[in-house]
Scaffold this active site. Structure first.
Site, PDB file in Angstrom:
ATOM      1  N   LYS A  49       0.833  -1.204   0.000  1.00 48.66           N
ATOM      2  CA  LYS A  49       0.000   0.000   0.000  1.00 48.66           C
ATOM      3  C   LYS A  49       0.873   1.261   0.000  1.00 48.66           C
ATOM      4  CE  LYS A  49      -3.561   2.677   0.600  1.00 48.66           C
ATOM      5  NZ  LYS A  49      -4.380   2.957  -0.602  1.00 48.66           N
ATOM      6  N   GLY A  50       0.468   2.270  -0.749  1.00 47.97           N
ATOM      7  CA  GLY A  50       1.243   3.505  -0.860  1.00 47.97           C
ATOM      8  C   GLY A  50       1.575   4.135   0.488  1.00 47.97           C
ATOM      9  N   ASN A  73     -12.940   3.404  -6.119  1.00 49.93           N
ATOM     10  CA  ASN A  73     -12.485   3.636  -4.751  1.00 49.93           C
ATOM     11  C   ASN A  73     -12.010   5.061  -4.592  1.00 49.93           C
ATOM     12  OD1 ASN A  73      -9.402   3.924  -3.987  1.00 49.93           O
ATOM     13  ND2 ASN A  73      -9.454   2.597  -5.797  1.00 49.93           N
ATOM     14  N   ASN A 103       5.597   1.262  -2.464  1.00 53.56           N
ATOM     15  CA  ASN A 103       4.939   2.287  -3.293  1.00 53.56           C
ATOM     16  C   ASN A 103       4.922   3.576  -2.486  1.00 53.56           C
ATOM     17  OD1 ASN A 103       2.289   3.812  -3.935  1.00 53.56           O
ATOM     18  ND2 ASN A 103       2.449   2.433  -5.680  1.00 53.56           N
ATOM     19  N   CYS A 134      -0.688  11.532  -7.512  1.00 49.18           N
ATOM     20  CA  CYS A 134      -1.117  12.343  -6.363  1.00 49.18           C
ATOM     21  C   CYS A 134      -1.106  13.820  -6.695  1.00 49.18           C
ATOM     22  CB  CYS A 134      -0.170  12.125  -5.199  1.00 49.18           C
ATOM     23  SG  CYS A 134       0.188  10.420  -4.959  1.00 49.18           S
ATOM     24  N   LYS A 169       4.992   4.802 -11.523  1.00 48.87           N
ATOM     25  CA  LYS A 169       3.645   4.324 -11.842  1.00 48.87           C
ATOM     26  C   LYS A 169       2.818   5.435 -12.469  1.00 48.87           C
ATOM     27  CE  LYS A 169      -0.291   1.910  -9.906  1.00 48.87           C
ATOM     28  NZ  LYS A 169      -0.707   1.072  -8.779  1.00 48.87           N
ATOM     29  N   ASN A 196      -2.606   3.158 -13.287  1.00 47.71           N
ATOM     30  CA  ASN A 196      -3.300   3.431 -12.041  1.00 47.71           C
ATOM     31  C   ASN A 196      -4.801   3.511 -12.380  1.00 47.71           C
ATOM     32  OD1 ASN A 196      -3.817   4.258  -9.335  1.00 47.71           O
ATOM     33  ND2 ASN A 196      -1.785   5.199  -9.276  1.00 47.71           N
ATOM     34  N   GLY A 221     -10.421  -2.927 -11.913  1.00 53.55           N
ATOM     35  CA  GLY A 221     -11.043  -4.223 -12.134  1.00 53.55           C
ATOM     36  C   GLY A 221     -11.167  -4.566 -13.612  1.00 53.55           C
ATOM     37  N   GLY A 247      -4.058  -3.575 -14.648  1.00 48.45           N
ATOM     38  CA  GLY A 247      -5.413  -3.135 -15.004  1.00 48.45           C
ATOM     39  C   GLY A 247      -6.317  -4.314 -15.290  1.00 48.45           C
TER      40      GLY A 247
HETATM   41  C1  LIG Z   1      -8.713   0.021  -3.106  1.00 52.29           C
HETATM   42  C2  LIG Z   1      -7.544   0.395  -3.982  1.00 52.29           C
HETATM   43  C3  LIG Z   1      -6.460   1.094  -3.439  1.00 52.29           C
HETATM   44  C4  LIG Z   1      -5.379   1.460  -4.225  1.00 52.29           C
HETATM   45  N1  LIG Z   1      -4.308   2.109  -3.654  1.00 52.29           N
HETATM   46  C5  LIG Z   1      -3.229   2.442  -4.420  1.00 52.29           C
HETATM   47  C6  LIG Z   1      -2.081   3.067  -3.841  1.00 52.29           C
HETATM   48  O1  LIG Z   1      -2.007   3.302  -2.629  1.00 52.29           O
HETATM   49  N2  LIG Z   1      -1.039   3.395  -4.653  1.00 52.29           N
HETATM   50  C7  LIG Z   1      -1.068   3.122  -6.001  1.00 52.29           C
HETATM   51  O2  LIG Z   1      -0.085   3.414  -6.690  1.00 52.29           O
HETATM   52  N3  LIG Z   1      -2.125   2.505  -6.566  1.00 52.29           N
HETATM   53  C8  LIG Z   1      -3.205   2.166  -5.817  1.00 52.29           C
HETATM   54  N4  LIG Z   1      -4.283   1.525  -6.399  1.00 52.29           N
HETATM   55  C9  LIG Z   1      -4.277   1.249  -7.847  1.00 52.29           C
HETATM   56  C10 LIG Z   1      -3.898  -0.202  -8.144  1.00 52.29           C
HETATM   57  O3  LIG Z   1      -2.607  -0.507  -7.682  1.00 52.29           O
HETATM   58  C11 LIG Z   1      -4.007  -0.505  -9.653  1.00 52.29           C
HETATM   59  O4  LIG Z   1      -3.111   0.343 -10.345  1.00 52.29           O
HETATM   60  C12 LIG Z   1      -5.397  -0.289 -10.210  1.00 52.29           C
HETATM   61  O5  LIG Z   1      -6.366  -0.745  -9.295  1.00 52.29           O
HETATM   62  C13 LIG Z   1      -5.626  -0.988 -11.556  1.00 52.29           C
HETATM   63  O6  LIG Z   1      -5.422  -2.386 -11.458  1.00 52.29           O
HETATM   64  P1  LIG Z   1      -6.617  -3.450 -11.191  1.00 52.29           P
HETATM   65  O7  LIG Z   1      -7.676  -3.165 -12.198  1.00 52.29           O
HETATM   66  O8  LIG Z   1      -5.978  -4.796 -11.380  1.00 52.29           O
HETATM   67  O9  LIG Z   1      -7.081  -3.224  -9.810  1.00 52.29           O
HETATM   68  C14 LIG Z   1      -5.377   1.145  -5.607  1.00 52.29           C
HETATM   69  C15 LIG Z   1      -6.461   0.444  -6.153  1.00 52.29           C
HETATM   70  C16 LIG Z   1      -7.542   0.065  -5.363  1.00 52.29           C
HETATM   71  C17 LIG Z   1      -8.681  -0.690  -5.991  1.00 52.29           C
END
Ligand SMILES: Cc1cc2nc3c(=O)[nH]c(=O)nc-3n(C[C@H](O)[C@H](O)[C@H](O)COP(=O)(O)O)c2cc1C
Ligand SMILES: Cc1cc2nc3c(=O)[nH]c(=O)nc-3n(C[C@H](O)[C@H](O)[C@H](O)COP(=O)(O)OP(=O)(O)OC[C@H]3O[C@@H](n4cnc5c(N)ncnc54)[C@H](O)[C@@H]3O)c2cc1C
Ligand code: FES
Lengths: 307, 261
Positions: A49-50, A73, A103, A134, A169, A196, A221, A247
């Site tokens: 988690k970031g 989210n 991260n 950010c 990222k 992202n 998702g 993604g």
């Molecule tokens: C609940 C949640 C929290 C996330 N928190 C971060 C984060 O803290 N830092 C970051 O770089 N990406 C964050 N992401 C983005 C994911 O790492 C990812 O890039 C994005 O969800 C797309 O991939 P996915 O479709 O497989 O989830 C978050 C995604 C979700 C769903």
């Protein structure tokens, strides 16, 4: 290498991963949350988690809402802050044989720099993934990731402080993602990861209110996979550094598509929520796919798209 | 705390209690053995991308050594699919999750359930009845109407517990809110265990505070993971800044730990 055992190793800068399957930041906690459900030793790397310099409490609720084949989210980058991360969360990675990618996020170039300097001292941090989606406080809250100059400035600042691999990222909420990718490559990034979340929103017709307290949030998702795939393909052709595809990846078949589009590795995100073993299953499925295709290494797949 | 597991649980029984309240029993030995009252499971309602996320349900009962039951009301897509599930089908469950009710030696006890909030209270009542010196337990149950209330209170009455009832429409028991029933009790301090709609829990938590009772509530929020990873299930802390996470720090909280809106 024994026959029938394809070589899955992937290389991100100086870091060699046993396979190209990572978990995406924010979807896998600090790793330990999944220890009972997943064999963490089987993953290429865990991206946690970031982390920001100081703890952040995040946005009001509701913070998550389901949408068709995806979710929005607006967690608001809640995290325990760098010092508690180092004392409370890092030691867990001594117990597993999978590297940790930290991260990081900040609201100024200086904050990214300080974080990179602090994490350089922690040898358990195998690589940094720099989240540039950010808001840049100094530039009136416009995200670092949508302006090539600030994206490059953040990358250079982190690069100067951190000797191990730096992954940047990328945000998909831009007109031309290849411009940002080239800027961070020029800034010294060892790799880029994308995408992202996509900015989105959902409304409750009954109450006429937004479904997220923050009004807008990030879409993730399976719903976003085609967009992510397209961007990975564009970026892979625009830069020379490795691209990590993210993604909607849920199955090995999804991962194969990203590798064919030019990704060197992939991250499994939202899938961890509804299918906690998804990342491990992608590793298994990838090996099975390579065997079936008669390939000796995953590298043979990268950029193998036939046009 | 016991670690959660993922189990492919075969459905052994399905029941329709009212037009929209259902009960599903599954064979899930790992969850059955580890579960404690107040904990929940995350259910994958369909092997599909829509609905995408698992749905959280309280553990309603553990039956025998290896069966687990959930009680739910159809409110949307996921619960609609679950309501059509048939015996023999496998359900993918993750659990048991979260922190359950704190079983104290303090007496007497008062279980207060509103609507589907009764779901975790049956399991709690069953475990409390197994305590060597069975504590004095009073149960207060509220529901919209008579048929719903009968369906929800039946198993509690079969445990031999004293049950007092309230309905919104007055078709059974007290005409009004379940919290109104507190006014008619003797003045001894009690330990309250509360689960129900948010406004009901807020009201009852407030009454308990005035009465000087200790009060545990089981909260619901939207949840993406149930594992403490997404941080989506935040509720504001009662003291100080920041948030607690319902799936990890709860779903059961001391009523004073959380800020009531
Ligand atoms: C609940 C949640 C929290 C996330 N928190 C971060 C984060 O803290 N830092 C970051 O770089 N990406 C964050 N992401 C983005 C994911 O790492 C990812 O890039 C994005 O969800 C797309 O991939 P996915 O479709 O497989 O989830 C978050 C995604 C979700 C769903
Ligand atoms: C710890 C916990 C335990 C629960 N236990 C039970 C139980 O034992 N029995 C029961 O009937 N219900 C229980 N719920 C609520 C249940 O999870 C939701 O009713 C269910 O997820 C709705 O799914 P759906 O697809 O049918 O509804 P959707 O179509 O997704 O939504 C319909 C409505 O339900 C609300 N909702 C959706 N998901 C949730 C959620 N995760 N939490 C709260 N509200 C939600 C939405 O805001 C919307 O108003 C519990 C929730 C939590 C967090
Ligand atoms: S539901 Fe994901 S952290 Fe609680």
């Amino acid at each position: 290498m024994a026959i029938g055992q394809p070589d899955l190793t992937a290389r991100i800068g100086s870091l060699i991963l046993k396979n190209p399957v990572l978990t995406a930041s924010g979807t896998f906690g600090y790793g330990e949350e999944f220890a009972a459900l997943v064999n963490l030793d089987r993953l290429g790397a865990v991206v946690v988690k970031g982390i920001s310099l100081k703890a952040r409490s995040g946005n009001p609720m509701p913070r998550v809402v389901e949408t068709a084949c995806g979710m929005l989210n607006a967690i608001g980058l809640e995290n325990v802050g760098a010092e508690r991360f180092i004392t409370e969360k890092l030691p867990f990675f001594q117990k597993i044989r999978t590297p940790l990618v930290a991260n990081i996020l900040g609201d100024s170039v200086a904050e990214y720099r300080t974080l990179a300097r602090r994490l350089e001292r922690e040898s358990l941090v195998a690589a940094l993934e720099v989240n540039i989606s950010c808001p840049n406080v100094k530039k009136g809250g416009v995200a670092f990731g949508i302006d090539p100059d600030t994206a490059r400035a953040v990358t250079e600042a982190v690069r100067k402080e951190f000797t191990r691999p730096v992954i940047v990222k990328l945000s998909p909420n831009v007109t031309d993602i290849t411009v940002i990718a080239r800027a961070v490559e020029a800034g010294g990034a060892d790799a880029v990861s994308l995408i992202n979340t996509l900015l989105g929103m959902a409304i409750d017709g009954e109450t006429r209110q937004p479904r997220l307290a923050n009004i807008v949030g990030g879409l993730s998702g399976p719903a976003i996979k085609p967009v992510a795939l397209r961007m990975v393909w564009q970026v892979a052709r625009a830069v020379r550094i490795p691209v990590i595809g993210i993604g909607g990846i849920t199955t090995a078949a999804d991962a194969v598509e990203f590798l064919l589009a030019g990704a060197t590795a992939v991250q499994v995100g939202t899938a961890n929520f509804f299918s906690p073993r998804a990342s491990e299953e992608v590793v298994d499925g990838l090996a099975a796919y390579l065997r079936k295709q008669g390939l000796e290494s995953v590298g043979e797949l990268i950029g193998g798209l036939i046009l | 705390m016991d670690q959660p597991g993922q189990e492919n649980a075969t459905i052994t029984r399905t029941e329709q209690l009212t037009p929209d309240i259902f009960r599903i029993t599954v064979r899930a030995p790992g969850i059955a053995q580890a579960a404690r009252p107040g904990q929940f499971v995350m259910v994958r309602v369909a092997d599909a991308y829509d609905p995408l996320l698992r749905r959280p349900f309280s553990i309603h009962q553990v039956i025998g050594p290896d069966q687990v039951q959930i009680l739910f009301k159809v409110v949307g897509k996921g619960t609609g699919i679950l309501a059509r599930a048939t015996v023999g089908r496998e359900l993918d469950l993750v659990g048991p999750l979260g922190r359950g009710f704190h079983i104290t030696r303090q007496q007497p006890l008062c279980l207060i359930g509103g609507g589907m909030g009764i779901a975790p209270l049956l399991f709690l009542a069953q475990r409390l009845c197994q305590v060597p010196e069975k504590p004095e337990i009073l149960v207060l149950v509220g529901a919209g109407t008579r048929s719903e209330l009968l369906a929800l209170a039946r198993d509690l009455e079969q445990l031999g517990l004293a049950v007092r009832t309230a309905t919104d429409d007055g078709s059974l028991g007290h005409h009004g809110l379940v919290g109104d029933l507190l006014a008619g009790l003797d003045r001894r301090a009690r330990q309250a265990y509360v689960c129900g709609p948010y406004p009901m829990m807020r009201a009852v938590a407030g009454q308990c505070r005035v009465l000087g009772w200790s009060c545990e509530v089981s909260l619901e929020t939207m949840m993406a993971c149930g594992l403490g990873a997404c941080l989506g299930c935040a509720v504001p802390r009662g003291q100080g800044d920041g948030y607690l996470h319902v799936c990890k720090h709860g779903p059961v909280f001391d009523a004073q730990e959380v800020a009531w809106r």
